[in-house]
Design a protein around this motif. Structure first.
Motif, mmCIF file in Angstrom:
data_model
loop_
_atom_site.group_PDB
_atom_site.id
_atom_site.type_symbol
_atom_site.label_atom_id
_atom_site.label_comp_id
_atom_site.label_asym_id
_atom_site.label_seq_id
_atom_site.Cartn_x
_atom_site.Cartn_y
_atom_site.Cartn_z
ATOM 1 N N THR A 100 0.828 -1.220 0.000
ATOM 2 C CA THR A 100 0.000 0.000 0.000
ATOM 3 C C THR A 100 0.852 1.256 0.000
ATOM 4 N N GLY A 101 2.074 1.163 0.531
ATOM 5 C CA GLY A 101 2.968 2.313 0.491
ATOM 6 C C GLY A 101 3.318 2.690 -0.941
ATOM 7 N N VAL A 102 3.609 1.683 -1.759
ATOM 8 C CA VAL A 102 3.937 1.933 -3.165
ATOM 9 C C VAL A 102 2.716 2.462 -3.909
ATOM 10 N N ILE A 103 1.558 1.827 -3.688
ATOM 11 C CA ILE A 103 0.329 2.280 -4.348
ATOM 12 C C ILE A 103 0.006 3.711 -3.939
ATOM 13 N N THR A 104 0.136 4.006 -2.652
ATOM 14 C CA THR A 104 -0.163 5.353 -2.152
ATOM 15 C C THR A 104 0.759 6.389 -2.768
ATOM 16 N N PHE A 105 2.036 6.055 -2.893
ATOM 17 C CA PHE A 105 2.998 6.976 -3.509
ATOM 18 C C PHE A 105 2.569 7.330 -4.932
ATOM 19 N N LEU A 106 2.202 6.327 -5.728
ATOM 20 C CA LEU A 106 1.787 6.559 -7.107
ATOM 21 C C LEU A 106 0.473 7.341 -7.155
ATOM 22 N N PHE A 107 -0.451 6.987 -6.272
ATOM 23 C CA PHE A 107 -1.753 7.650 -6.247
ATOM 24 C C PHE A 107 -1.630 9.121 -5.854
ATOM 25 N N VAL A 108 -0.878 9.399 -4.801
ATOM 26 C CA VAL A 108 -0.718 10.780 -4.330
ATOM 27 C C VAL A 108 -0.031 11.629 -5.393
ATOM 28 N N ALA A 109 0.995 11.059 -6.045
ATOM 29 C CA ALA A 109 1.694 11.794 -7.101
ATOM 30 C C ALA A 109 0.720 12.159 -8.234
ATOM 31 N N TRP A 110 -0.119 11.202 -8.629
ATOM 32 C CA TRP A 110 -1.074 11.459 -9.699
ATOM 33 C C TRP A 110 -2.144 12.454 -9.262
ATOM 34 N N HIS A 111 -2.635 12.309 -8.037
ATOM 35 C CA HIS A 111 -3.660 13.212 -7.522
ATOM 36 C C HIS A 111 -3.137 14.646 -7.435
ATOM 37 N N LEU A 112 -1.911 14.809 -6.977
ATOM 38 C CA LEU A 112 -1.317 16.141 -6.906
ATOM 39 C C LEU A 112 -1.146 16.745 -8.297
ATOM 40 N N PHE A 113 -0.812 15.894 -9.267
ATOM 41 C CA PHE A 113 -0.676 16.372 -10.642
ATOM 42 C C PHE A 113 -2.018 16.877 -11.167
ATOM 43 N N GLU A 114 -3.094 16.166 -10.857
ATOM 44 C CA GLU A 114 -4.413 16.529 -11.366
ATOM 45 C C GLU A 114 -5.023 17.734 -10.652
ATOM 46 N N VAL A 148 -9.219 2.671 -4.939
ATOM 47 C CA VAL A 148 -8.050 1.853 -4.603
ATOM 48 C C VAL A 148 -6.988 2.707 -3.910
ATOM 49 N N GLY A 149 -6.738 3.899 -4.443
ATOM 50 C CA GLY A 149 -5.748 4.793 -3.843
ATOM 51 C C GLY A 149 -6.147 5.235 -2.452
ATOM 52 N N ILE A 150 -7.427 5.556 -2.271
ATOM 53 C CA ILE A 150 -7.931 5.997 -0.969
ATOM 54 C C ILE A 150 -7.776 4.895 0.068
ATOM 55 N N VAL A 151 -8.215 3.695 -0.271
ATOM 56 C CA VAL A 151 -8.134 2.569 0.668
ATOM 57 C C VAL A 151 -6.672 2.255 1.004
ATOM 58 N N SER A 152 -5.808 2.331 -0.002
ATOM 59 C CA SER A 152 -4.380 2.081 0.235
ATOM 60 C C SER A 152 -3.787 3.123 1.171
ATOM 61 N N ALA A 153 -4.115 4.395 0.935
ATOM 62 C CA ALA A 153 -3.562 5.478 1.757
ATOM 63 C C ALA A 153 -4.036 5.382 3.202
ATOM 64 N N THR A 154 -5.323 5.124 3.400
ATOM 65 C CA THR A 154 -5.846 5.055 4.768
ATOM 66 C C THR A 154 -5.324 3.819 5.499
ATOM 67 N N PHE A 155 -5.211 2.695 4.779
ATOM 68 C CA PHE A 155 -4.639 1.502 5.417
ATOM 69 C C PHE A 155 -3.189 1.741 5.793
ATOM 70 N N HIS A 156 -2.428 2.323 4.877
ATOM 71 C CA HIS A 156 -1.003 2.568 5.129
ATOM 72 C C HIS A 156 -0.811 3.460 6.348
ATOM 73 N N PHE A 157 -1.679 4.472 6.473
ATOM 74 C CA PHE A 157 -1.593 5.383 7.612
ATOM 75 C C PHE A 157 -1.976 4.684 8.910
ATOM 76 N N CYS A 158 -3.106 3.991 8.922
ATOM 77 C CA CYS A 158 -3.601 3.382 10.162
ATOM 78 C C CYS A 158 -2.732 2.208 10.617
ATOM 79 N N ASN A 159 -2.332 1.365 9.677
ATOM 80 C CA ASN A 159 -1.446 0.268 10.052
ATOM 81 C C ASN A 159 -0.069 0.807 10.440
ATOM 82 N N GLY A 160 0.320 1.920 9.808
ATOM 83 C CA GLY A 160 1.577 2.562 10.177
ATOM 84 C C GLY A 160 1.553 3.099 11.597
ATOM 85 N N LEU A 161 0.377 3.533 12.064
ATOM 86 C CA LEU A 161 0.243 3.986 13.453
ATOM 87 C C LEU A 161 0.492 2.832 14.420
#
Length: 217
Positions: A100-114, A148-161
């Protein structure tokens, strides 16, 4: 080894405080879309009316996010996952954290671009981000990618906690770690639902209307 230890501690800390704060702020801002376009525009205008907002973004969000993302990819590349040999719960979570860290990185980069980059380039005004998100949310392919990006980002954050509390010696025993897992997975579900509700709210045709129709100006 010493440098690696401190780099990982910085990576862990940045993922919780500035980056985690940014994720929560992003959640609350986008959730305003469930109240209608006017509430979303008001929230966007309030954020961009803060003093030194650009400096706060660079120092408090973009630089910590860049470090966390780049070093996180390095950690993911070096990680040895033994899920096939040791299929217990925590090992599965370890693997999912890296994926999810890799997916989140790609998703955030694309979202910031858009979004944010288009604002910076002058292609989109802050007040028009609702319309941009409407175009994204009404595209079935993009809607799926965003979920997919949202679920990956929230999982990565919560499991990271969970990992953060263990690595910093806050949850030491098995019982504390078990309760911690329950709490953070519950937060993961709540945040994911709120984000998806926000994304769904952007499909409302009202977000196609000009900004003046929402603000009255």
């Amino acid at each position: 080894m010493g440098n690696s230890y401190y780099f990982r501690k910085i990576h862990s800390l940045l993922g919780v405080i500035p980056v985690g704060f940014f994720l929560i702020e992003h959640l609350l801002t986008n959730y305003e879309a469930t109240k209608g376009p006017a509430a979303f525009v008001d929230q966007i205008n309030w954020l961009n009316g803060l003093p030194l907002v650009l400096l706060m973004e660079i120092v408090g969000i973009w630089l910590p996010l860049l470090y966390h993302a780049v070093y996180g990819l390095y950690v993911a590349y070096q990680a040895r996952n033994n899920v096939s040999s040791y299929g217990y719960f925590r090992n599965q979570m370890f693997m999912l954290q890296r994926v999810t860290g890799v997916i989140t990185f790609l998703f955030v980069a694309w979202h910031l671009f858009e979004t944010r980059l288009q604002v910076a380039l002058g292609n989109v005004a802050h007040e028009e981000l609702g319309r941009t998100m409407h175009d994204i949310a009404t595209n079935p392919v993009m809607f799926t990618i965003y979920v997919v990006g949202i679920v990956s980002a929230t999982f990565h954050f919560c499991n990271g906690l969970w990992s953060f509390l263990v690595s910093w010696g806050i949850t030491v025993g098995p019982r504390a770690q078990r309760y911690s897992s329950i709490i953070w997975m519950a937060l993961f579900v709540v945040m994911s639902v709120m984000f998806i509700m926000s994304l769904t709210a952007f499909t409302d045709t009202q977000f196609q209307l000009p900004v003046e129709a929402h603000t009255g100006h």
